[in-house]
Design an enzyme around this catalytic site. Sequence first.
Site: not given
Ligand code: ARG
Length: 490
Positions: A34, A166-167, A288, A301
């Site tokens: 992560s 409206t509408h 464009s 947009e």
């Molecule tokens: N990388 C984990 C998260 O972002 C941190 C917590 C991980 N905890 C575990 N028991 N693997 O949620």
Amino acid sequence: MSEKTGPEKQSGTQLWAGRSSGNLSSIAVEMGESISLDIQLYREDLRASLAHARMLAHVGILDRAELKAIGDGLRQIRQEIESNSLPLRPELEDIHTHVENRLTEIIGEAGKKLHTARSRNDQIAVDMHLFVRRACAEIGAVWIGLLESLSKAAAREIDTILPGYTHLQVAQPVRLSHHLLAHFWSFARDLGRLKRAAKTAGDLPLGSGALAGVNYETDREFLREELGFTGIYANSMDAVSTRDYLLDFLYALSVFATHASRLAEELILWNSLEFGFVHLPDELTTGSSIMPQKKNPDLAELSRGKSGRMIANLMNLLVNLKSLPLTYNRDLQEDRQPVLDSYRQSLLIGRALQAMIEGAVFDRGRMRAAVERGFATATDLADALVSERGLSFREAHHLVGNLVARAAEHGTTLAGAPATLREAVSPLLKDDEFYTKAISLSASTERKVSAGGTAKHRQEEQLQHAGRELEVWKDFDWRSPDLSLASEDR
Ligand code: ARG
């Protein structure tokens, strides 16, 4: 990341191997990391680690020298991250492990002590709480800028009259100030929702350990004070597993996004040749690649389009959380993507709308012509027939309906309808003075004297009210956490 298929090769060694061998296959590394997202939480993570170290020293688990070494190490890591010299390694999974690993490289044994009496489960929870509090302050400042641009434009355009719809059919004339302030108030309520989201994120989860609490006499009140939280989670299982504060945050941002999309949609319509109510500055529109005449309102947009994505982010997390058993489950790591994405989009949309409102040049003549073409004062004429000529409203409505139909047939407006045409509908419509006054645009807006209406004095009153609202928000203290790593530990 490797693209190879077939038998998974060992690809990383975990820092906390424990019972498992600590050797992870490439799919486990690739799917499990992560850090590519939570590197964005490095300031929160470092700050919470410093607070935790101070608390451990406070209760006697770390000595002063260890605390000093940890503080110095965390400050060095912050510098390394900010100068892009700390390599991100997916096999180290997340921000917590990167920090702990690097800290131990820098200061040795003391670095390994930092993880006493905490878990990554309460670490990610505290990081995300701090993040929401910081994000609300940042987003709030941007939205306040948008409110300011709307109230300024409204003050400038108080005498501009355009059709209220409206509408999407011309309904009644309104002042442009009124229309712009309608958006102002919905964004002001968004700030209220953001404030509540910041408040929900005000309880401290750190100190809960993995789920059950920790085997040490820690001091969570000390942590609360250190990190500027207003309260402490009463239940450690709740603290590590809840993500409701993220739902509140995403909900506040989603409602903002829907409001933003409505304003964006109007800018798109108004910028079209057919409406021609607004000219957006060149630097906010694009040409464009094929059609030389185009001036596309891309920012509007994109604001409209991004709102869908932000609503999806809220749904994403709701569905993730549904039926999840207590307490921590790895599913929760998936909260990063929607939360960080909606955060960024809210800032972009707020700034884009502010820039468009500040740069917009409203075409007052086109707006006025649209009011006339749309017979917008037909209701006023009917009301005048009631109050000054004694008709019932139903009769008056019928009669004015006839007049509008005939005027449309003759390709004219109410103001353009000659006395002969009017008289053919009813002798009551013949008198020029009565008729002209009844259908006058400014007279029409001036009759809307009810509180919150479009009459000029009501608009002036509303502008003042909006000004006071703006002042309240400018003075509001978001209690954004202090994420600096001030070196007071010796
Ligand atoms: N990388 C984990 C998260 O972002 C941190 C917590 C991980 N905890 C575990 N028991 N693997 O949620």
